[in-house]
Design an enzyme around this catalytic site. Sequence first.
Site, short mmCIF file in Angstrom:
data_model
loop_
_atom_site.label_atom_id
_atom_site.label_comp_id
_atom_site.label_asym_id
_atom_site.label_seq_id
_atom_site.Cartn_x
_atom_site.Cartn_y
_atom_site.Cartn_z
N ARG A 185 0.85 -1.19 0.00
CA ARG A 185 0.00 0.00 0.00
C ARG A 185 0.89 1.24 0.00
O ARG A 185 1.39 1.65 1.04
CB ARG A 185 -0.90 0.00 1.23
N ASP A 197 1.94 5.17 -0.19
CA ASP A 197 1.34 6.39 0.36
C ASP A 197 0.99 7.39 -0.74
O ASP A 197 1.39 7.24 -1.90
CB ASP A 197 2.32 7.04 1.34
N ARG A 253 11.05 6.28 3.32
CA ARG A 253 11.20 7.74 3.35
C ARG A 253 11.92 8.21 4.61
O ARG A 253 12.66 9.19 4.60
CB ARG A 253 9.84 8.41 3.21
#
Length: 262
Positions: free
Chosen positions: A59, A61, A202
């Site tokens: 999934r 972002d 990230r």
Amino acid sequence: MKPAREGGPVRYRARVEYDGTEFAGFQAQPGRRTVQGELERALAHLSGEPAFRIKAAGRTDAGVHATGQVIAFTWHGDMPASELGPAVGALLPADVAIGPLVRVALDFDPRRAATRREYRYSIWTGPRSPLRARYVYELDERLDVEAMTRAASELVGRHDFAAFGRVQHTSVRTIHEFRIRRRGHLITIDVVGDAFLRQMVRSIVAALIRIGMGRATTEELVSELRSPGRAFGGALVPPQGLCLRRVTIGPSRRQRQDKEER
């Protein structure tokens, strides 16, 4: 594994590519535009099923892209894969594309079947580039790639990455490889792992950039990895530089163990 019956429901998997700029992420969310929502809308239109559902290997972002996302769905209609794939593609918006459909077992789940996931984060350190801006993090800084590479090597292996991501069940993950390269003004950070926490890549890239700027050390990175809170105050790099490049589908760990024991 349950094979599909002749004339019965058929399950397919497919590679999906998308530009995440205009999406609120992959996962369906009420009232928001998502990749899953667009795929399910196209399949619902073709199938006549108002609540069509797909599953994905991951999934991503909001703002994150993919060239190698893997999805799966069960089809109850008569349309063959050679026609269904193009029909779905024709109904998708310009920022989503679906590859050829591959028939799989009815209990196939891409999240469980995925053994490796590979992400790339791209950093542009040259003059402002409007054509690249949707897909890179523009950073007006010179980065020490060698220092970043040395630091990244400390994260390879199996660790508790709670400090670098949002935890749902367990925060233990395995990173198999980091590759950090500079080509002119472009720096790419490739990371391969069994799975990733939400925002984990990230967060790690933000830490590596800090080291590349000389504002942190490898020793501090290791210390942050073991800390109870979020590493470096929870710093994240922008989403547009991140892309899910590849998902490796293979037998589960239990299936591999069973095979080795025979």
